[in-house]
Motif scaffolding. Sequence first.
Motif, PDB file in Angstrom:
ATOM      1  N   ALA A 108       0.843  -1.204   0.000  1.00  0.00           N
ATOM      2  CA  ALA A 108       0.000   0.000   0.000  1.00  0.00           C
ATOM      3  C   ALA A 108       0.877   1.253   0.000  1.00  0.00           C
ATOM      4  N   ASP A 109       1.973   1.212   0.766  1.00  0.00           N
ATOM      5  CA  ASP A 109       2.913   2.347   0.787  1.00  0.00           C
ATOM      6  C   ASP A 109       3.503   2.567  -0.605  1.00  0.00           C
ATOM      7  N   PHE A 110       3.832   1.474  -1.277  1.00  0.00           N
ATOM      8  CA  PHE A 110       4.448   1.558  -2.614  1.00  0.00           C
ATOM      9  C   PHE A 110       3.485   2.243  -3.588  1.00  0.00           C
ATOM     10  N   GLN A 111       2.237   1.808  -3.546  1.00  0.00           N
ATOM     11  CA  GLN A 111       1.234   2.388  -4.442  1.00  0.00           C
ATOM     12  C   GLN A 111       1.015   3.872  -4.143  1.00  0.00           C
ATOM     13  N   LYS A 112       0.988   4.192  -2.856  1.00  0.00           N
ATOM     14  CA  LYS A 112       0.762   5.592  -2.477  1.00  0.00           C
ATOM     15  C   LYS A 112       1.928   6.469  -2.945  1.00  0.00           C
ATOM     16  N   THR A 113       3.140   5.968  -2.788  1.00  0.00           N
ATOM     17  CA  THR A 113       4.310   6.730  -3.255  1.00  0.00           C
ATOM     18  C   THR A 113       4.203   6.952  -4.759  1.00  0.00           C
ATOM     19  N   LYS A 114       3.806   5.923  -5.491  1.00  0.00           N
ATOM     20  CA  LYS A 114       3.649   6.073  -6.951  1.00  0.00           C
ATOM     21  C   LYS A 114       2.611   7.141  -7.262  1.00  0.00           C
ATOM     22  N   ASP A 115       1.509   7.127  -6.527  1.00  0.00           N
ATOM     23  CA  ASP A 115       0.433   8.094  -6.775  1.00  0.00           C
ATOM     24  C   ASP A 115       0.912   9.521  -6.503  1.00  0.00           C
ATOM     25  N   ILE A 116       1.679   9.688  -5.427  1.00  0.00           N
ATOM     26  CA  ILE A 116       2.162  11.043  -5.097  1.00  0.00           C
ATOM     27  C   ILE A 116       3.200  11.495  -6.135  1.00  0.00           C
ATOM     28  N   MET A 117       4.117  10.617  -6.464  1.00  0.00           N
ATOM     29  CA  MET A 117       5.184  11.011  -7.397  1.00  0.00           C
ATOM     30  C   MET A 117       4.625  11.309  -8.790  1.00  0.00           C
ATOM     31  N   ALA A 118       3.490  10.703  -9.121  1.00  0.00           N
ATOM     32  CA  ALA A 118       2.884  10.932 -10.435  1.00  0.00           C
ATOM     33  C   ALA A 118       2.289  12.340 -10.549  1.00  0.00           C
ATOM     34  N   LEU A 119       2.142  13.021  -9.415  1.00  0.00           N
ATOM     35  CA  LEU A 119       1.498  14.337  -9.429  1.00  0.00           C
ATOM     36  C   LEU A 119       2.414  15.446  -9.920  1.00  0.00           C
ATOM     37  N   THR A 120       3.727  15.254  -9.835  1.00  0.00           N
ATOM     38  CA  THR A 120       4.666  16.329 -10.172  1.00  0.00           C
ATOM     39  C   THR A 120       6.058  15.769 -10.453  1.00  0.00           C
ATOM     40  N   ASN A 121       6.828  16.520 -11.252  1.00  0.00           N
ATOM     41  CA  ASN A 121       8.239  16.162 -11.431  1.00  0.00           C
ATOM     42  C   ASN A 121       9.135  16.922 -10.469  1.00  0.00           C
ATOM     43  N   ASP A 122       8.552  17.865  -9.728  1.00  0.00           N
ATOM     44  CA  ASP A 122       9.377  18.726  -8.875  1.00  0.00           C
ATOM     45  C   ASP A 122       9.793  18.065  -7.569  1.00  0.00           C
ATOM     46  N   ILE A 123       9.128  16.988  -7.192  1.00  0.00           N
ATOM     47  CA  ILE A 123       9.548  16.276  -5.976  1.00  0.00           C
ATOM     48  C   ILE A 123      10.559  15.216  -6.371  1.00  0.00           C
ATOM     49  N   ILE A 124      11.745  15.282  -5.735  1.00  0.00           N
ATOM     50  CA  ILE A 124      12.807  14.361  -6.162  1.00  0.00           C
ATOM     51  C   ILE A 124      13.266  13.399  -5.062  1.00  0.00           C
ATOM     52  N   PHE A 125      12.803  13.617  -3.813  1.00  0.00           N
ATOM     53  CA  PHE A 125      13.296  12.777  -2.713  1.00  0.00           C
ATOM     54  C   PHE A 125      12.231  11.806  -2.201  1.00  0.00           C
ATOM     55  N   ILE A 126      12.629  10.550  -2.040  1.00  0.00           N
ATOM     56  CA  ILE A 126      11.773   9.543  -1.393  1.00  0.00           C
ATOM     57  C   ILE A 126      12.523   9.025  -0.169  1.00  0.00           C
ATOM     58  N   CYS A 127      11.837   9.034   0.972  1.00  0.00           N
ATOM     59  CA  CYS A 127      12.478   8.624   2.231  1.00  0.00           C
ATOM     60  C   CYS A 127      11.824   7.329   2.719  1.00  0.00           C
ATOM     61  N   ILE A 128      12.519   6.226   2.541  1.00  0.00           N
ATOM     62  CA  ILE A 128      11.990   4.923   2.980  1.00  0.00           C
ATOM     63  C   ILE A 128      12.435   4.727   4.426  1.00  0.00           C
ATOM     64  N   ASP A 129      11.459   4.585   5.296  1.00  0.00           N
ATOM     65  CA  ASP A 129      11.772   4.704   6.712  1.00  0.00           C
ATOM     66  C   ASP A 129      11.158   3.583   7.519  1.00  0.00           C
ATOM     67  N   ILE A 130      11.996   2.739   8.105  1.00  0.00           N
ATOM     68  CA  ILE A 130      11.477   1.784   9.082  1.00  0.00           C
ATOM     69  C   ILE A 130      12.398   1.803  10.305  1.00  0.00           C
ATOM     70  N   ALA A 131      11.843   1.431  11.454  1.00  0.00           N
ATOM     71  CA  ALA A 131      12.602   1.556  12.698  1.00  0.00           C
ATOM     72  C   ALA A 131      13.836   0.663  12.673  1.00  0.00           C
ATOM     73  N   ASN A 132      13.671  -0.557  12.158  1.00  0.00           N
ATOM     74  CA  ASN A 132      14.783  -1.502  12.138  1.00  0.00           C
ATOM     75  C   ASN A 132      15.234  -1.730  10.697  1.00  0.00           C
ATOM     76  N   GLY A 133      16.222  -0.977  10.290  1.00  0.00           N
ATOM     77  CA  GLY A 133      16.705  -1.046   8.910  1.00  0.00           C
ATOM     78  C   GLY A 133      17.536  -2.282   8.621  1.00  0.00           C
ATOM     79  N   TYR A 134      17.666  -3.171   9.611  1.00  0.00           N
ATOM     80  CA  TYR A 134      18.446  -4.396   9.400  1.00  0.00           C
ATOM     81  C   TYR A 134      17.617  -5.513   8.779  1.00  0.00           C
ATOM     82  N   SER A 135      16.354  -5.245   8.577  1.00  0.00           N
ATOM     83  CA  SER A 135      15.479  -6.254   8.001  1.00  0.00           C
ATOM     84  C   SER A 135      15.789  -6.450   6.510  1.00  0.00           C
ATOM     85  N   GLU A 136      15.916  -7.701   6.093  1.00  0.00           N
ATOM     86  CA  GLU A 136      16.161  -8.028   4.669  1.00  0.00           C
ATOM     87  C   GLU A 136      15.107  -7.379   3.774  1.00  0.00           C
TER      88      GLU A 136
END
Length: 345
Positions: A108-136
């Motif tokens: 669901a997060d992936f789809q939402k990011t796609k929907d937001i990024m499709a709105l404009t070319n001016d946004i260039i940063f995506i921040c993938i954020d989870i508490a434990n970044g050691y997860s495969e």
Amino acid sequence: MRIEQDLKLGFKDVLFRPKRSTLKSRSQVDLTRDFTFKHSGRQWSGVPIIAANMDSVGSFDMAIALSQHKVMTAIHKHYTVEQWAEFINTNDASVLNNVMVSTGTSDADFQKTKDIMALTNDIIFICIDIANGYSEHLVEYVERVRAEFPDKVISAGNVVTGDMVEELILAGADIVKVGIGPGSVCTTRVKTGVGYPQLSAIIECADAAHGLGGRIIGDGGCSCAGDVAKAFGGGADFVMLGGMLAGHTESNGEVIEQDGKQFMKFYGMSSQSAMDKHSGGVATYRAAEGKTVLLPYRGSVEHTIQDIMGGVRSTCTYVGAAQLKELTKRATFIRVQEQENNVYG
Ligand code: 5GP
């Protein structure tokens, strides 16, 4: 049992050693940095401080205010696509270039990011954020986002050691976010016993990232402008701030009156408050790993951000760095057992 004996340091354990300098005034110091990112090849120029993607910090109003200083905001992930559309329609590239779209790692997060990024070319940063970044799972998700957005700047985290920084960069991250447990409203270290003193994490992770042409964000643990300067001095390319930017009008937190004084609610993104608000309570298999606090309401963020930038400029003059970029090279830390004089509280 293996115990690493190297002492790891936090901001409170060091000070900068002053150095001779030809700089006459802090007004001569340039805090702007120009980056070209490894995978996306994107260029960005600005002041590399980022308001944290917490829902009482990283708001649209914060982004509008901070972008006037070329400071970034990682927008929290609880805005709807419709709210994003309105924000995008009412702001130009000077704001949109300085925001990050935050996301978790679900479909669901992936789809939402796609929907937001499709709105404009001016946004260039995506921040993938989870508490434990050691997860495969994070590594796989970074690969997926990189394949979908080859020309966007991807940040991924959070981690605290060089091995994982390298893995995330090799998977497609341009930037790795560093910090487990140092946050002002974080209780991970108490709840889990896991963590890494933030200055050492920054120093070690910056070394790993820079070796591969990647960048890092030092995320969490800054309680004053001096800490922000120490994070940059340790090698952070960006520094992310939660508590220091909370409690302001633009933070959009809930204002509460007590005994005639105004306070603003500030809470960790895995606190009971956040989970009650966004997930219908704390799931039975997990514990809250964040606090809820009331901060004295501080008015507009304008004065605070100027104060932070002024402090970092001043650090640069003390060590002879005409540009923020030179601060790490010019920095020598001394280990200390005292910081400020608290005789007047
Ligand atoms: P601060 O600048 O307030 O010291 O730290 C901000 C950072 O704390 C955020 O960017 C995020 O990485 C981290 N953080 C935010 N909420 C929580 C939480 O509920 N639990 C934990 N463990 N960390 C949090």
